[in-house]
Design a protein around this motif. Structure first.
Motif, PDB file in Angstrom:
ATOM      1  N   PHE A   1      57.911  52.828  83.740  1.00  0.00           N
ATOM      2  CA  PHE A   1      58.860  52.910  82.638  1.00  0.00           C
ATOM      3  C   PHE A   1      58.256  53.647  81.440  1.00  0.00           C
ATOM      4  O   PHE A   1      58.944  54.410  80.758  1.00  0.00           O
ATOM      5  CB  PHE A   1      59.339  51.511  82.242  1.00  0.00           C
ATOM      6  N   GLU A   2      56.950  53.437  81.198  1.00  0.00           N
ATOM      7  CA  GLU A   2      56.295  54.159  80.102  1.00  0.00           C
ATOM      8  C   GLU A   2      56.297  55.655  80.395  1.00  0.00           C
ATOM      9  O   GLU A   2      56.574  56.476  79.503  1.00  0.00           O
ATOM     10  CB  GLU A   2      54.866  53.634  79.940  1.00  0.00           C
TER      11      GLU A   2
ATOM     12  N   ARG B   1      59.913  57.140  80.043  1.00  0.00           N
ATOM     13  CA  ARG B   1      60.344  57.278  78.650  1.00  0.00           C
ATOM     14  C   ARG B   1      59.590  58.423  77.957  1.00  0.00           C
ATOM     15  O   ARG B   1      60.163  59.116  77.104  1.00  0.00           O
ATOM     16  CB  ARG B   1      60.126  55.970  77.908  1.00  0.00           C
ATOM     17  N   ARG B   2      58.339  58.622  78.329  1.00  0.00           N
ATOM     18  CA  ARG B   2      57.548  59.699  77.716  1.00  0.00           C
ATOM     19  C   ARG B   2      58.027  61.072  78.183  1.00  0.00           C
ATOM     20  O   ARG B   2      58.090  62.017  77.402  1.00  0.00           O
ATOM     21  CB  ARG B   2      56.072  59.494  78.070  1.00  0.00           C
TER      22      ARG B   2
ATOM     23  N   LEU C   1      66.022  58.676  77.284  1.00  0.00           N
ATOM     24  CA  LEU C   1      66.283  57.975  78.543  1.00  0.00           C
ATOM     25  C   LEU C   1      66.933  56.606  78.322  1.00  0.00           C
ATOM     26  O   LEU C   1      66.505  55.829  77.465  1.00  0.00           O
ATOM     27  CB  LEU C   1      64.971  57.772  79.303  1.00  0.00           C
TER      28      LEU C   1
ATOM     29  N   GLU D   1      67.945  49.098  78.675  1.00  0.00           N
ATOM     30  CA  GLU D   1      69.195  49.057  77.919  1.00  0.00           C
ATOM     31  C   GLU D   1      70.352  48.404  78.678  1.00  0.00           C
ATOM     32  O   GLU D   1      71.229  47.798  78.064  1.00  0.00           O
ATOM     33  CB  GLU D   1      69.605  50.487  77.519  1.00  0.00           C
TER      34      GLU D   1
ATOM     35  N   TYR E   1      69.815  48.465  70.457  1.00  0.00           N
ATOM     36  CA  TYR E   1      69.985  49.857  70.899  1.00  0.00           C
ATOM     37  C   TYR E   1      71.195  50.493  70.220  1.00  0.00           C
ATOM     38  O   TYR E   1      71.116  51.602  69.680  1.00  0.00           O
ATOM     39  CB  TYR E   1      70.137  49.894  72.416  1.00  0.00           C
TER      40      TYR E   1
END
Length: 441
Positions: A286-287, A290-291, A296, A327, A371
């Motif tokens: 997930f990191e 997102r990077r 995303l 999310e 969010y």
């Protein structure tokens, strides 16, 4: 002789595609497909059998058709799909109103089954080979004109301990690339703006054909067609390659919205459920996503009350969700499904699993509220889907909302917004947890 046939499809989008193919096959055989069951010669109920709750919904729908049959508004009832495959004997023995069943290996025989239930003395029971059943074929789209599903594979080889899908849908079979591109081209020519690429596991696409993951290559080809958005459901975490991430990040048509079901985060639970993930691997994935992929939005599935989940493991799950801030999430209490490995393992009761599911929903509500608040003042491209007379606002979806499973964006507009058109909306507020705004430009 042609008959009037009504189709009711329950469950997932993959099941809906099967129903669209059955409608096209029935029409090609000379039958007339009608929108409502009242007045039909045959009511086809295409069932889901994934969970006990889905089977209950299917039985309720069959009983509704049985009431219409009693009053002469429906002549025959044909039950198809996953519940018919899973509980064939029970359906025939305990639902005498049902006139025939068609399993997941026999969707292609729908025209024959219609003829049989209308002219038979015995109740037909067609159960073809679930591992070799054809996947392609014409469809009558049942979605709005602006979006459609492209099912790229059938079946599943993951064999998660809680899941019955492999026993209902067979081994994983990818559809040939050229066949998919031809179907996608037809959809684009028909005016489809948003293509949803679906399978039980799209990340495995192509491995059974030549040993290589081919989803990235397929997406590059699909991006050459006249779609505005391409959305991905479902990606298995440990099958997401650097090549695939690169394509998603580089191709503007591929939406930065990824549906990655994780089910849980505790290493011991994941291992006992035959999942190949670990908590550190999920956090790292997930990191990395997102990077690499700006903006995303993640969607996942969570199961509470899985075998091995005590209070400590449950709190670990909640803390994981707060940390990763996924999310969108579908949250389900564990259902010990007959015939699965997990059903034989020790687990908490259904009421406790439901209680935990409600607590996870509360966690997710905080995440989505945060969010939504972070988006206020932003301009978003929104696919308009209609007008809500009660709210006196148009509604639609941005890249962050998938049809049927996520929320809507409500907006006002000085000029008429046509369903199926894209509108730039400035996000200005929320209403019952969903975003609101005003059309600009």
């Amino acid at each position: 002789m042609g008959y009037q046939v009504a189709f009711i499809s329950l469950g997932c989008a993959k099941n809906q595609v099967n129903c669209e193919q059955m409608m096209a096959a029935a029409q090609a055989a000379g039958h007339t497909v009608q929108a409502v069951p009242e007045g039909a010669d045959v009511a086809v109920v295409n069932t889901c059998g994934f969970l006990a709750s889905a089977c209950e919904e299917a039985i309720e729908t069959i009983l509704e058709m049985a009431e219409l049959k009693k009053t002469g508004q429906v002549k025959r009832i044909l039950v198809t799909g996953c519940m018919a495959q899973r509980y064939k004997r029970d359906v025939l023995n305990e639902l005498p109103e049902v006139d025939g069943i068609l399993g997941t290996g026999s969707y292609g025989e729908i025209a024959l089954a219609i003829d049989e239930v209308m002219g038979q003395d015995l109740r037909p029971c067609r159960l073809g080979n679930i591992h070799t059943a054809p996947q392609g074929g014409p469809r009558i789209l049942s979605t709005p004109a602006w979006y459609a599903y492209l099912r790229i594979a059938e079946g599943c080889d993951n064999h998660c301990a809680y899941c019955v899908i492999p026993s209902l849908r067979g081994k994983y079979r990818s559809r040939p690339l050229e066949e998919l591109l031809a179907e996608a081209e037809e959809l684009a020519s028909a005016g489809v703006k948003e293509l949803l690429v679906i399978a039980q596991d799209i990340t495995r696409y192509g491995v059974d054909l030549n040993g290589e993951r081919q989803l990235a290559a397929l997406l590059r080809k699909l991006c050459q067609l006249d779609f505005h958005w391409i959305r991905l459901h479902y990606l298995y975490p440990d099958e997401i390659t650097e090549e695939l991430i690169g394509v998603i990040a580089a191709e503007p048509k591929v939406l930065p919205y990824l549906d990655i079901p994780i089910q849980h985060c505790n290493d011991r639970i994941l291992k006992s459920m035959n999942r190949r993930d670990t908590k550190p691997a999920l956090l790292a994935l997930f990191e990395r996503l997102r990077r690499r992929i700006p903006g995303l939005v993640l969607r996942t599935s969570i199961i509470t009350g899985l075998p091995g989940e005590g209070e400590m493991e449950f709190e670990e799950l909640c803390q994981f969700l707060r940390e990763v801030k996924i999310e969108r999430a579908g949250v389900f209490p564990f259902s010990p499904e007959e015939g699965t490995q997990a059903a034989r393992m020790e687990h908490v009761g259904m009421e406790e699993a439901k209680r935990r599911a409600e607590l996870v929903v509360d966690v997710q509500s905080d995440i989505i509220d945060s969010y939504n608040a972070s988006l206020l003042g932003e301009d978003r491209e929104v696919l308009c889907e209609g007008f809500d007379g009660q709210a006196q606002m148009y509604f639609g979806r941005s890249y962050a909302e998938s049809p049927e499973i996520d929320g809507r964006i409500y907006f006002t507009a000085d000029q008429e917004a046509v369903p199926g058109s894209f509108v730039t909306v400035r996000l200005t507020g929320t209403m019952d947890g969903e975003l609101t705004g005003e059309a600009v430009g």
